[in-house]
Scaffold this motif. Sequence first.
Motif, PDB file in Angstrom:
ATOM      1  N   ASP A 188       0.742  -1.156  -0.215  1.00  0.00           N
ATOM      2  CA  ASP A 188      -0.026  -0.109  -0.293  1.00  0.00           C
ATOM      3  C   ASP A 188       1.078   1.659  -0.083  1.00  0.00           C
ATOM      4  O   ASP A 188       1.534   1.823   0.626  1.00  0.00           O
ATOM      5  CB  ASP A 188      -0.917   0.159   1.100  1.00  0.00           C
ATOM      6  CG  ASP A 188      -2.195   1.378   1.136  1.00  0.00           C
ATOM      7  OD1 ASP A 188      -1.525   2.270   0.284  1.00  0.00           O
ATOM      8  OD2 ASP A 188      -3.204   1.401   1.777  1.00  0.00           O
ATOM      9  N   SER A 189       0.689   1.609  -1.095  1.00  0.00           N
ATOM     10  CA  SER A 189       1.722   3.265  -1.159  1.00  0.00           C
ATOM     11  C   SER A 189       1.725   4.341  -0.011  1.00  0.00           C
ATOM     12  O   SER A 189       2.614   5.481   0.263  1.00  0.00           O
ATOM     13  CB  SER A 189       1.378   3.755  -2.647  1.00  0.00           C
ATOM     14  OG  SER A 189       0.364   4.291  -2.906  1.00  0.00           O
ATOM     15  N   ALA A 190       0.349   4.124   0.809  1.00  0.00           N
ATOM     16  CA  ALA A 190      -0.270   5.517   1.497  1.00  0.00           C
ATOM     17  C   ALA A 190       0.572   4.785   2.952  1.00  0.00           C
ATOM     18  O   ALA A 190       1.478   5.820   3.948  1.00  0.00           O
ATOM     19  CB  ALA A 190      -1.141   5.283   2.042  1.00  0.00           C
ATOM     20  N   THR A 191       0.596   3.490   3.847  1.00  0.00           N
ATOM     21  CA  THR A 191       1.116   3.346   4.761  1.00  0.00           C
ATOM     22  C   THR A 191       2.117   2.123   4.802  1.00  0.00           C
ATOM     23  O   THR A 191       3.148   1.770   5.819  1.00  0.00           O
ATOM     24  CB  THR A 191      -0.065   1.953   5.077  1.00  0.00           C
ATOM     25  OG1 THR A 191      -0.564   0.597   4.417  1.00  0.00           O
ATOM     26  CG2 THR A 191      -1.254   2.994   5.276  1.00  0.00           C
ATOM     27  N   MET A 192       2.628   2.000   3.127  1.00  0.00           N
ATOM     28  CA  MET A 192       3.943   1.443   3.324  1.00  0.00           C
ATOM     29  C   MET A 192       3.824  -0.548   3.900  1.00  0.00           C
ATOM     30  O   MET A 192       4.463  -0.381   4.268  1.00  0.00           O
ATOM     31  CB  MET A 192       5.230   1.964   3.654  1.00  0.00           C
ATOM     32  CG  MET A 192       4.844   3.010   2.907  1.00  0.00           C
ATOM     33  SD  MET A 192       4.987   3.680   0.848  1.00  0.00           S
ATOM     34  CE  MET A 192       7.061   2.484   1.399  1.00  0.00           C
ATOM     35  N   ASP A 241      -3.942   0.857 -11.700  1.00  0.00           N
ATOM     36  CA  ASP A 241      -3.918   2.071 -11.463  1.00  0.00           C
ATOM     37  C   ASP A 241      -4.862   2.293  -9.965  1.00  0.00           C
ATOM     38  O   ASP A 241      -5.809   2.678  -8.961  1.00  0.00           O
ATOM     39  CB  ASP A 241      -5.232   2.958 -12.006  1.00  0.00           C
ATOM     40  CG  ASP A 241      -6.320   1.608 -12.253  1.00  0.00           C
ATOM     41  OD1 ASP A 241      -6.231   0.710 -11.494  1.00  0.00           O
ATOM     42  OD2 ASP A 241      -7.805   2.311 -12.115  1.00  0.00           O
ATOM     43  N   SER A 242      -4.413   1.242  -8.575  1.00  0.00           N
ATOM     44  CA  SER A 242      -4.663   1.098  -7.766  1.00  0.00           C
ATOM     45  C   SER A 242      -3.643   1.791  -6.703  1.00  0.00           C
ATOM     46  O   SER A 242      -2.642   2.362  -7.284  1.00  0.00           O
ATOM     47  CB  SER A 242      -4.810  -0.556  -7.157  1.00  0.00           C
ATOM     48  OG  SER A 242      -3.718  -1.242  -7.328  1.00  0.00           O
ATOM     49  N   LYS A 282       0.813  -1.602  -5.314  1.00  0.00           N
ATOM     50  CA  LYS A 282       1.915  -2.084  -5.841  1.00  0.00           C
ATOM     51  C   LYS A 282       2.325  -3.124  -5.843  1.00  0.00           C
ATOM     52  O   LYS A 282       2.854  -3.357  -4.180  1.00  0.00           O
ATOM     53  CB  LYS A 282       3.194  -0.627  -6.385  1.00  0.00           C
ATOM     54  CG  LYS A 282       4.039  -0.488  -5.065  1.00  0.00           C
ATOM     55  CD  LYS A 282       5.151   0.284  -5.354  1.00  0.00           C
ATOM     56  CE  LYS A 282       6.265   0.435  -4.412  1.00  0.00           C
ATOM     57  NZ  LYS A 282       7.355   1.069  -4.150  1.00  0.00           N
ATOM     58  N   VAL A 283       3.390  -3.649  -6.730  1.00  0.00           N
ATOM     59  CA  VAL A 283       4.180  -4.974  -6.761  1.00  0.00           C
ATOM     60  C   VAL A 283       5.133  -4.641  -5.897  1.00  0.00           C
ATOM     61  O   VAL A 283       5.952  -4.035  -6.532  1.00  0.00           O
ATOM     62  CB  VAL A 283       3.949  -5.951  -7.922  1.00  0.00           C
ATOM     63  CG1 VAL A 283       4.880  -6.975  -7.853  1.00  0.00           C
ATOM     64  CG2 VAL A 283       2.123  -6.061  -8.550  1.00  0.00           C
ATOM     65  N   VAL A 284       5.666  -5.571  -5.486  1.00  0.00           N
ATOM     66  CA  VAL A 284       6.983  -5.532  -4.903  1.00  0.00           C
ATOM     67  C   VAL A 284       7.577  -6.822  -4.773  1.00  0.00           C
ATOM     68  O   VAL A 284       7.195  -7.830  -4.869  1.00  0.00           O
ATOM     69  CB  VAL A 284       6.998  -5.437  -3.828  1.00  0.00           C
ATOM     70  CG1 VAL A 284       8.522  -5.471  -2.673  1.00  0.00           C
ATOM     71  CG2 VAL A 284       6.345  -4.318  -2.602  1.00  0.00           C
ATOM     72  N   GLY A 285       9.073  -6.677  -5.619  1.00  0.00           N
ATOM     73  CA  GLY A 285       9.443  -8.172  -6.390  1.00  0.00           C
ATOM     74  C   GLY A 285       9.298  -8.753  -7.347  1.00  0.00           C
ATOM     75  O   GLY A 285       8.150  -7.896  -7.856  1.00  0.00           O
ATOM     76  N   ALA A 323       6.773  -2.000   5.660  1.00  0.00           N
ATOM     77  CA  ALA A 323       6.583  -1.800   7.289  1.00  0.00           C
ATOM     78  C   ALA A 323       6.027  -2.723   7.796  1.00  0.00           C
ATOM     79  O   ALA A 323       5.328  -3.456   7.716  1.00  0.00           O
ATOM     80  CB  ALA A 323       5.878  -0.399   6.978  1.00  0.00           C
ATOM     81  N   LYS A 324       6.715  -2.750   9.299  1.00  0.00           N
ATOM     82  CA  LYS A 324       6.546  -4.256  10.394  1.00  0.00           C
ATOM     83  C   LYS A 324       5.590  -3.290  10.566  1.00  0.00           C
ATOM     84  O   LYS A 324       5.275  -2.746  11.309  1.00  0.00           O
ATOM     85  CB  LYS A 324       8.095  -4.119  10.806  1.00  0.00           C
ATOM     86  CG  LYS A 324       8.542  -4.824   9.912  1.00  0.00           C
ATOM     87  CD  LYS A 324       8.416  -6.226   9.302  1.00  0.00           C
ATOM     88  CE  LYS A 324       9.877  -6.525   8.309  1.00  0.00           C
ATOM     89  NZ  LYS A 324       9.238  -7.433   7.449  1.00  0.00           N
TER      90      LYS A 324
END
Length: 83
Positions: A39-43, A55-56, A59-62, A82-83
């Motif tokens: 989530d780009s807002a909360t990481m 458009d959401s 984002k995909v990580v890896g 983020a943990k």
Amino acid sequence: MKSTLLATVAVLALASPLFAAETGKTVGQSPSSFYLAQDSATMRCQIVESQPATDSKMKVVGVAHTTRTSAEAALKADKTCAK
């Protein structure tokens, strides 16, 4: 008699591909994949089974993982989430 036999053989020869058809499978479909989505807002990251839309806010990580266990190991090892 011969014409009946030939007609039967012809019908079976033409119908045999119909008997061989498999339903419920899609040819060329890749096996299920698991993605780390951030989530780009909360990481915060989570494991999802479908790739997030472009458009959401996710984002995909890896890369895509073939098993959930592999995705969970990647989630634990990832430093950007983020943990």
